[in-house]
Scaffold this active site. Structure first.
Site, short mmCIF file in Angstrom:
data_model
loop_
_atom_site.label_atom_id
_atom_site.label_comp_id
_atom_site.label_asym_id
_atom_site.label_seq_id
_atom_site.Cartn_x
_atom_site.Cartn_y
_atom_site.Cartn_z
N HIS A 136 0.64 8.57 -2.31
CA HIS A 136 1.64 8.14 -3.31
C HIS A 136 1.68 9.14 -4.47
O HIS A 136 2.77 9.50 -4.94
CB HIS A 136 1.30 6.75 -3.84
N LYS A 140 -1.79 -6.03 0.53
CA LYS A 140 -2.43 -7.30 0.21
C LYS A 140 -2.74 -7.34 -1.28
O LYS A 140 -2.97 -6.31 -1.90
CB LYS A 140 -3.70 -7.52 1.03
#
Length: 176
Positions: free
Chosen positions: A36, A101
């Site tokens: 990222h 999650k």
């Protein structure tokens, strides 16, 4: 259970509701925090990304090595909050889905609303089961990151829940 086709389309995103179970099928990309950071740096430098963000979904996973006759090793979700600093810029550039999650920051929740995105939640500890839903994997960027390299994966009936929807509803704030 609702079947959702990837890449995501606006009309489909609008129908999704927090807490709803879904099965994802189609193309998604894998990336964790190191990838990222590199993607955001590329955007900031005006460079072309290794994949088109328009309608794309990123699965936060660093899979284990595949054994013989496997497409991928165990492929369970990682904690999504580590990607939170990068989401607003990726959202501005077309990202529509995130799979992981855990809870998300206010900045991510705001980006989901503003950019009409969705956050899907997978069950932690189910990496071996989830790996059977991945039908192909091809590393497309940052191979030096090894398991955390960006890969294009194809999934079939990949089980998730809608964690955040475009209306700001959050699975982590829902009561029984």
């Amino acid at each position: 259970m609702k079947h959702v086709t990837l890449p995501l389309q606006k009309e489909e995103i609008e129908t999704l509701q927090a807490g709803e179970p879904v099965l994802l099928s189609g193309t998604m990309y894998t990336a964790r925090d190191a990838a990222h950071k590199k993607l955001v740096e590329m955007i900031e430098r005006g460079e072309q990304l290794p994949f088109d963000l328009q309608g794309a979904s990123i699965y936060y996973v660093g899979p284990t090595p595949a054994r013989d006759h496997q497409v991928i090793g165990s492929a369970g979700p990682t904690t999504s909050s580590r990607m939170d600093p990068y989401v607003p810029l990726l959202a501005e550039n077309g990202l529509k889905g995130m799979i992981g999650k855990g809870r998300r920051s206010k900045e991510v929740i705001d980006a989901v609303r503003k950019h009409q995105m969705v956050y899907f939640v997978c069950t932690g500890g189910a990496g071996a089961l989830l790996s059977h839903c991945i039908t192909s994997r091809q590393v497309i960027a940052f191979p030096e990151l090894l398991a955390e390299a960006v890969a294009r994966i194809e999934v079939k009936d990949f089980p998730c829940f809608v964690g955040l929807d475009i209306h700001g509803n959050n699975i982590y704030d829902m009561e029984d």
